[in-house]
Write a protein that holds these residues in place. Structure first.
Motif, short mmCIF file in Angstrom:
data_model
loop_
_atom_site.label_atom_id
_atom_site.label_comp_id
_atom_site.label_asym_id
_atom_site.label_seq_id
_atom_site.Cartn_x
_atom_site.Cartn_y
_atom_site.Cartn_z
N MET A 31 3.57 34.12 30.88
CA MET A 31 3.86 32.73 31.16
C MET A 31 5.28 32.59 31.71
O MET A 31 6.24 32.98 31.05
N ALA A 32 5.38 32.07 32.89
CA ALA A 32 6.68 31.84 33.51
C ALA A 32 7.25 30.52 33.00
O ALA A 32 6.51 29.55 32.78
N ARG A 33 8.55 30.55 32.78
CA ARG A 33 9.20 29.32 32.31
C ARG A 33 9.81 28.58 33.49
O ARG A 33 10.20 29.18 34.48
N ASP A 34 9.92 27.30 33.32
CA ASP A 34 10.47 26.43 34.35
C ASP A 34 11.97 26.73 34.51
O ASP A 34 12.70 26.76 33.53
N PRO A 35 12.48 26.92 35.72
CA PRO A 35 13.90 27.20 35.94
C PRO A 35 14.83 26.10 35.41
O PRO A 35 15.92 26.38 34.91
N ASP A 36 14.39 24.86 35.48
CA ASP A 36 15.21 23.77 34.96
C ASP A 36 15.36 23.87 33.44
O ASP A 36 16.43 23.62 32.89
N THR A 37 14.30 24.26 32.76
CA THR A 37 14.34 24.43 31.31
C THR A 37 15.28 25.58 30.94
O THR A 37 16.09 25.46 30.02
N ILE A 38 15.19 26.66 31.69
CA ILE A 38 16.06 27.80 31.44
C ILE A 38 17.52 27.41 31.65
O ILE A 38 18.39 27.74 30.85
N GLU A 39 17.78 26.66 32.71
CA GLU A 39 19.15 26.23 33.01
C GLU A 39 19.68 25.32 31.90
O GLU A 39 20.84 25.45 31.48
N ARG A 40 18.87 24.41 31.40
CA ARG A 40 19.28 23.52 30.29
C ARG A 40 19.60 24.34 29.04
O ARG A 40 20.56 24.08 28.34
N GLU A 41 18.76 25.32 28.74
CA GLU A 41 18.98 26.16 27.57
C GLU A 41 20.28 26.96 27.70
O GLU A 41 21.03 27.11 26.73
N ILE A 42 20.56 27.43 28.90
CA ILE A 42 21.82 28.16 29.13
C ILE A 42 23.01 27.23 28.92
O ILE A 42 24.00 27.60 28.29
N GLU A 43 22.94 26.04 29.43
CA GLU A 43 24.03 25.07 29.26
C GLU A 43 24.23 24.72 27.78
O GLU A 43 25.36 24.59 27.31
N GLN A 44 23.12 24.56 27.05
CA GLN A 44 23.24 24.28 25.61
C GLN A 44 23.88 25.45 24.88
O GLN A 44 24.72 25.26 24.00
N ALA A 45 23.50 26.66 25.25
CA ALA A 45 24.08 27.85 24.63
C ALA A 45 25.57 27.93 24.95
O ALA A 45 26.39 28.26 24.08
N ARG A 46 25.96 27.64 26.18
CA ARG A 46 27.38 27.65 26.56
C ARG A 46 28.17 26.61 25.76
O ARG A 46 29.27 26.88 25.30
N SER A 47 27.59 25.44 25.63
CA SER A 47 28.26 24.38 24.88
C SER A 47 28.44 24.77 23.42
O SER A 47 29.51 24.57 22.83
N ALA A 48 27.40 25.34 22.83
CA ALA A 48 27.48 25.77 21.43
C ALA A 48 28.52 26.88 21.27
O ALA A 48 29.29 26.89 20.31
N LEU A 49 28.56 27.79 22.22
CA LEU A 49 29.53 28.89 22.17
C LEU A 49 30.95 28.35 22.31
O LEU A 49 31.86 28.78 21.59
N ALA A 50 31.16 27.40 23.21
CA ALA A 50 32.48 26.81 23.39
C ALA A 50 32.94 26.10 22.11
O ALA A 50 34.09 26.22 21.70
N THR A 51 32.03 25.38 21.47
CA THR A 51 32.36 24.71 20.22
C THR A 51 32.72 25.71 19.14
O THR A 51 33.72 25.54 18.42
N THR A 52 31.97 26.78 19.03
CA THR A 52 32.24 27.82 18.04
C THR A 52 33.59 28.48 18.29
O THR A 52 34.38 28.69 17.37
N LEU A 53 33.89 28.77 19.54
CA LEU A 53 35.18 29.38 19.88
C LEU A 53 36.34 28.44 19.56
O LEU A 53 37.40 28.88 19.09
N ASP A 54 36.17 27.15 19.82
CA ASP A 54 37.21 26.18 19.48
C ASP A 54 37.45 26.15 17.98
O ASP A 54 38.60 26.11 17.52
N GLN A 55 36.38 26.17 17.20
CA GLN A 55 36.51 26.16 15.74
C GLN A 55 37.20 27.42 15.25
O GLN A 55 38.07 27.36 14.37
#
Length: 74
Positions: A1-25
């Motif tokens: 099953m192929a995933r939608d590129p937009d969904t993958i891009e959103r997940e990457i952005e969420q992961a980046r945001s979570a990582l940035a928050t963790t690094l700030d903490q």
């Protein structure tokens, strides 16, 4: 099953945001000023304990007495 590129891009952005928050903490927790302030508070609390405070006072008095004895023995 192929995933939608937009969904993958959103997940990457969420992961980046979570990582940035963790690094700030982590950066905030590991800041030298915060660590120094925490150490100062810990030392002050420890020095107020009678088990530590009175032996230090006694040691200081002993050192002063020995220095005075050495100065006035001449």
């Amino acid at each position: 099953m192929a995933r939608d590129p937009d969904t993958i891009e959103r997940e990457i952005e969420q992961a980046r945001s979570a990582l940035a928050t963790t690094l700030d903490q982590l950066g905030e927790k590991a800041s030298p000023k915060r660590l120094a302030d925490s150490a100062k508070v810990s030392v002050r609390v420890k020095l107020e304990e009678p088990k530590v405070k009175y032996p230090l006072i006694g040691g200081g008095v002993l050192i002063v007495a020995l220095l005075l004895r050495k100065l006035f023995r001449r």
